[in-house]
Design a protein around this motif. Structure first.
Motif, PDB file in Angstrom:
ATOM      1  N   GLU A  30      -6.811   0.274  -6.162  1.00 31.88           N
ATOM      2  CA  GLU A  30      -5.986  -0.272  -5.081  1.00 31.88           C
ATOM      3  C   GLU A  30      -4.542   0.064  -5.404  1.00 31.88           C
ATOM      4  O   GLU A  30      -4.029  -0.296  -6.467  1.00 31.88           O
ATOM      5  CB  GLU A  30      -6.155  -1.782  -4.967  1.00 31.88           C
ATOM      6  N   THR A  50     -10.695   9.787  -1.533  1.00 26.39           N
ATOM      7  CA  THR A  50     -10.700   9.192  -0.203  1.00 26.39           C
ATOM      8  C   THR A  50      -9.676   8.067  -0.195  1.00 26.39           C
ATOM      9  O   THR A  50      -9.689   7.214  -1.081  1.00 26.39           O
ATOM     10  CB  THR A  50     -12.084   8.633   0.166  1.00 26.39           C
ATOM     11  N   ILE A  51      -8.795   8.077   0.787  1.00 25.95           N
ATOM     12  CA  ILE A  51      -7.753   7.060   0.932  1.00 25.95           C
ATOM     13  C   ILE A  51      -8.114   6.187   2.133  1.00 25.95           C
ATOM     14  O   ILE A  51      -8.366   6.709   3.228  1.00 25.95           O
ATOM     15  CB  ILE A  51      -6.366   7.696   1.166  1.00 25.95           C
ATOM     16  N   ILE A  52      -8.113   4.867   1.942  1.00 21.65           N
ATOM     17  CA  ILE A  52      -8.376   3.909   3.012  1.00 21.65           C
ATOM     18  C   ILE A  52      -7.187   2.952   3.066  1.00 21.65           C
ATOM     19  O   ILE A  52      -6.933   2.229   2.089  1.00 21.65           O
ATOM     20  CB  ILE A  52      -9.673   3.109   2.761  1.00 21.65           C
ATOM     21  N   LEU A  69      -1.876   7.491   8.720  1.00 22.55           N
ATOM     22  CA  LEU A  69      -2.985   6.542   8.635  1.00 22.55           C
ATOM     23  C   LEU A  69      -2.460   5.129   8.779  1.00 22.55           C
ATOM     24  O   LEU A  69      -1.524   4.733   8.089  1.00 22.55           O
ATOM     25  CB  LEU A  69      -3.701   6.651   7.289  1.00 22.55           C
ATOM     26  N   GLN A  71      -3.671   0.823   9.246  1.00 22.53           N
ATOM     27  CA  GLN A  71      -4.637  -0.112   8.672  1.00 22.53           C
ATOM     28  C   GLN A  71      -6.052   0.179   9.174  1.00 22.53           C
ATOM     29  O   GLN A  71      -6.286   0.334  10.363  1.00 22.53           O
ATOM     30  CB  GLN A  71      -4.246  -1.539   9.038  1.00 22.53           C
ATOM     31  N   GLN A  73      -7.813   2.894   8.670  1.00 21.96           N
ATOM     32  CA  GLN A  73      -8.129   4.315   8.785  1.00 21.96           C
ATOM     33  C   GLN A  73      -8.261   4.941   7.390  1.00 21.96           C
ATOM     34  O   GLN A  73      -7.680   4.461   6.418  1.00 21.96           O
ATOM     35  CB  GLN A  73      -7.049   5.040   9.584  1.00 21.96           C
ATOM     36  N   SER A  74      -9.013   6.032   7.341  1.00 21.41           N
ATOM     37  CA  SER A  74      -9.242   6.694   6.054  1.00 21.41           C
ATOM     38  C   SER A  74      -9.063   8.200   6.190  1.00 21.41           C
ATOM     39  O   SER A  74      -9.066   8.751   7.293  1.00 21.41           O
ATOM     40  CB  SER A  74     -10.641   6.374   5.538  1.00 21.41           C
ATOM     41  N   PHE A  76     -10.254  11.826   3.854  1.00 19.78           N
ATOM     42  CA  PHE A  76     -10.966  12.434   2.736  1.00 19.78           C
ATOM     43  C   PHE A  76     -10.217  13.682   2.284  1.00 19.78           C
ATOM     44  O   PHE A  76      -9.893  14.550   3.101  1.00 19.78           O
ATOM     45  CB  PHE A  76     -12.389  12.803   3.162  1.00 19.78           C
ATOM     46  N   ALA A  96      -3.412   0.649  -0.114  1.00 19.73           N
ATOM     47  CA  ALA A  96      -4.575   1.476   0.192  1.00 19.73           C
ATOM     48  C   ALA A  96      -5.566   1.447  -0.962  1.00 19.73           C
ATOM     49  O   ALA A  96      -5.198   1.190  -2.108  1.00 19.73           O
ATOM     50  CB  ALA A  96      -4.145   2.914   0.457  1.00 19.73           C
ATOM     51  N   ALA A  98      -8.155   3.870  -3.042  1.00 19.93           N
ATOM     52  CA  ALA A  98      -8.458   5.266  -3.337  1.00 19.93           C
ATOM     53  C   ALA A  98      -9.794   5.289  -4.060  1.00 19.93           C
ATOM     54  O   ALA A  98     -10.016   4.528  -4.999  1.00 19.93           O
ATOM     55  CB  ALA A  98      -7.379   5.895  -4.198  1.00 19.93           C
TER      56      ALA A  98
END
Length: 151
Positions: A30, A50-52, A69, A71, A73-74, A76, A96, A98
């Protein structure tokens, strides 16, 4: 679970799961990126990322692509794709998750990051860049340019 928080290149990184917990299949990190924070332009040869976005807004730059991006959204990032992660806000942090697969990123954070002292402020202490460069070589990570550089 081994949870630790470090500062790495201006962002706060909390290791939620690492190779120690996942049999080296993935790392779950995080990250909190204060206003204006930018990662160096870099590439991972041995793991995907991958980032969220959990809070705020992030911009991810890859060759020929600028992806905003929000809140939930992700994005790759395959192996060998140069990228930079940016918080363009002057006043808001973004948070985010990762996911690095297979593991590698958590090892870099533990080895190079500056342990968080609990003040939620980036320490003035500099990273040991000789150690950072050696670990990145071992992981297949390469810094391609300073913060602000774009692919």
């Amino acid at each position: 679970m081994n949870t630790k928080t470090y500062w790495l290149f201006g962002s706060q990184q909390q290791i939620l799961s690492s190779e120690l917990d996942t049999n080296a299949h993935y790392d779950l990190i995080e990250g909190l990126f204060p206003p204006g924070t930018q990662s160096p332009l870099h590439v991972h040869a041995n793991y995907t990322e991958t980032i969220i976005v959990l809070e705020g807004e992030a911009i991810i730059f890859t060759p020929g692509n600028e992806r905003i991006l929000k809140q939930g959204q992700s994005f790759f990032i395959p192996r060998n794709v140069p990228h930079a992660i940016v918080n363009n806000s002057a006043s808001e942090s973004f948070k985010a998750l990762a996911i690095a697969s297979p593991s590698g990123f958590a090892h870099l954070i533990r080895s190079v990051g500056i342990p968080d002292a609990g003040f939620n402020e980036c320490p003035a202490q500099a990273h040991d860049m000789q150690v950072a460069m050696q670990i990145m070589i071992n992981l297949g990570d390469t810094i391609l340019g300073p913060p602000g550089a774009r692919p």
